[in-house]
Write a protein that holds these residues in place. Sequence first.
Motif, short mmCIF file in Angstrom:
data_model
loop_
_atom_site.label_atom_id
_atom_site.label_comp_id
_atom_site.label_asym_id
_atom_site.label_seq_id
_atom_site.Cartn_x
_atom_site.Cartn_y
_atom_site.Cartn_z
N UNK A 60 1.16 -1.07 0.02
CA UNK A 60 0.20 0.50 0.28
C UNK A 60 1.04 1.02 0.03
N UNK A 61 -0.10 2.43 -0.52
CA UNK A 61 0.91 4.02 -0.54
C UNK A 61 2.14 3.59 -1.27
N UNK A 62 2.39 3.03 -2.50
CA UNK A 62 3.21 2.84 -3.09
C UNK A 62 3.13 3.63 -4.03
N UNK A 63 4.07 4.40 -5.04
CA UNK A 63 3.58 4.95 -6.57
C UNK A 63 4.56 3.95 -7.34
N UNK A 64 4.08 3.95 -8.85
CA UNK A 64 5.25 2.74 -9.20
C UNK A 64 5.00 4.45 -10.69
N UNK A 65 6.26 4.78 -11.44
CA UNK A 65 6.96 5.21 -12.69
C UNK A 65 7.37 3.92 -13.71
N UNK A 112 4.40 5.98 -17.33
CA UNK A 112 2.95 5.19 -16.82
C UNK A 112 3.67 5.40 -15.47
N UNK A 113 2.39 6.70 -14.90
CA UNK A 113 2.54 6.23 -13.60
C UNK A 113 1.68 6.48 -13.11
N UNK A 114 1.77 4.97 -11.52
CA UNK A 114 0.11 5.14 -10.66
C UNK A 114 0.93 5.28 -9.79
N UNK A 115 -0.85 5.01 -8.57
CA UNK A 115 -0.39 5.29 -7.55
C UNK A 115 -1.41 4.39 -6.73
N UNK A 116 -1.37 3.29 -6.01
CA UNK A 116 -2.13 2.72 -4.92
C UNK A 116 -1.93 2.60 -3.53
N UNK A 117 -3.11 3.68 -3.33
CA UNK A 117 -2.90 4.08 -1.66
C UNK A 117 -2.92 3.23 -0.76
N UNK A 118 -3.95 2.31 -1.11
CA UNK A 118 -4.07 0.84 -0.30
C UNK A 118 -4.54 -0.23 -0.71
N UNK A 166 -6.32 -6.07 -12.63
CA UNK A 166 -6.04 -6.56 -11.30
C UNK A 166 -7.11 -7.63 -11.81
N UNK A 167 -6.27 -8.62 -12.91
CA UNK A 167 -6.60 -10.03 -13.07
C UNK A 167 -6.60 -11.14 -11.92
N UNK A 168 -5.42 -11.11 -11.18
CA UNK A 168 -5.08 -11.54 -10.14
C UNK A 168 -5.37 -11.71 -8.75
N UNK A 169 -6.01 -10.37 -9.14
CA UNK A 169 -6.23 -9.39 -6.67
C UNK A 169 -7.82 -10.32 -6.27
N UNK A 170 -7.11 -10.39 -5.17
CA UNK A 170 -8.30 -10.75 -4.73
C UNK A 170 -9.45 -9.59 -4.13
N UNK A 171 -9.53 -8.53 -4.15
CA UNK A 171 -10.37 -7.43 -2.98
C UNK A 171 -10.08 -6.42 -4.99
N UNK A 172 -10.76 -5.43 -4.81
CA UNK A 172 -10.84 -4.63 -5.66
C UNK A 172 -9.96 -3.82 -5.12
N UNK A 173 -9.23 -3.35 -6.43
CA UNK A 173 -8.05 -2.14 -6.67
C UNK A 173 -8.51 -0.82 -6.08
N UNK A 174 -7.65 -0.16 -5.42
CA UNK A 174 -8.28 1.71 -5.82
C UNK A 174 -7.14 2.52 -6.77
N UNK A 175 -6.76 2.65 -7.59
CA UNK A 175 -5.53 3.47 -8.13
C UNK A 175 -6.11 4.90 -8.08
N UNK A 176 -4.83 5.45 -7.06
CA UNK A 176 -5.53 7.04 -6.51
C UNK A 176 -5.67 8.01 -8.31
#
Length: 398
Positions: A54-59, A139-145, A77-87
């Motif tokens: 959580x709380x990580x940014x990716x460039x 492409x930069x993205x942030x996944x807060x939780x 989020x093909x293999x996620x076990x819960x929804x993924x919020x991208x901030x």
Amino acid sequence: MTGRLGRACRAGVLLLAALALQPPPAAHPAGETAHALGVVTWAASAQRLGDAPAGRGYRLVVRTSVGGSGLRVRLSNAFGDRPLRVGAVYAGLRERGAAVRDNRRLAFHGRPSVTVPRGAAVWSDPLRGHVPAGTLLAVSLYTPDAAGEATGHAMALRTSYTSQGDHTADGSAAPWTATTDSWWYLDAVSVRPDRPATGAVATLGDSITDGRDSTFDRDLRWPDLLAGRLARTPLAGVADAGISGNRVLTGGDTSAPGRLDRDVLELPGVRTVILFEGVNDLKDGTGVTAAALFAGYREIVRRAHAAGMCVTGATVAPFQGWPEWSPAAEAVRREVNHRIRTGGDFDAVADFDRALRDPRHPERLRPAYDSGDHLHPGDLGMRALADAVDLGRLRCAR
């Protein structure tokens, strides 16, 4: 997950060419089709990456194949076990290291953030402006939780960057203090090509297609080199759907048939599939027969044909010297290759076996093409594979 330090980018590749990326004023029109998504210009097949911090940014640094306008990205989020919020998600041209020029915010149905449902993927709205072919895009993205299983692509063979907190809007390298050699959550990028009739090729394969043992940060996988050959043709887009260790007959939803929809058939603008799979099935010592492997091939061909795509079948490359090689596996490999060449199951054939094999010892890779493990080609072998594809036979009457 960290990787090695990024190498200096070739400045000449980063043509700005009036990029002027700007988010659109409106959301997707109702009933948007794959045609509206344009043509895939980059893709990497989704995999499980382990725990999602959580709380990580990716460039994330990727190279386009076909140029065009209206850039979109697909988050998985093909293999996620819960929804993924991208901030937040931004895109721009990579300059040097983690620095980005013309870094602009992407929107999702007009909103600056998006929640990707479990097991799903979402496309962004298009950005106005032009992105050149052969460009390093950041492409930069942030996944807060984020939590649970992360989706991405493990073996990127390219340096990308991470940060703590949301620094997606910052085009400088300063906050991006760590590196990663995987791509996280991003699995495709599309554009509306400069020539409207342009389509794409998807290369469905294993670690050889994934580029293992090609030079890091140089984009020397055979699909990358094929993209250079295709640049001025009607099939200028290339999607690399290679996954290390991939098989045809086992692996469930990550086998070649199991991931076909997600990694190939659902990508916009794909008109031809190059199928280069089978060596992992053969080398496992499970007694796989040519008939069984061809049953898997035929399923892939049938589904691709149903989607209106042509299929080029690639012969299985030699691998004597790899610890799992056996005379029995070699006999099946030769039978499989004979059927690929003569059976008429494919619309065209790419004879990768002939391109790579040692003429004196056809069960082995040519020494100049061998990375050293007797299975994976090095850079020269990757070039030989790209050159073995007959560009004139990639299209068929479908």
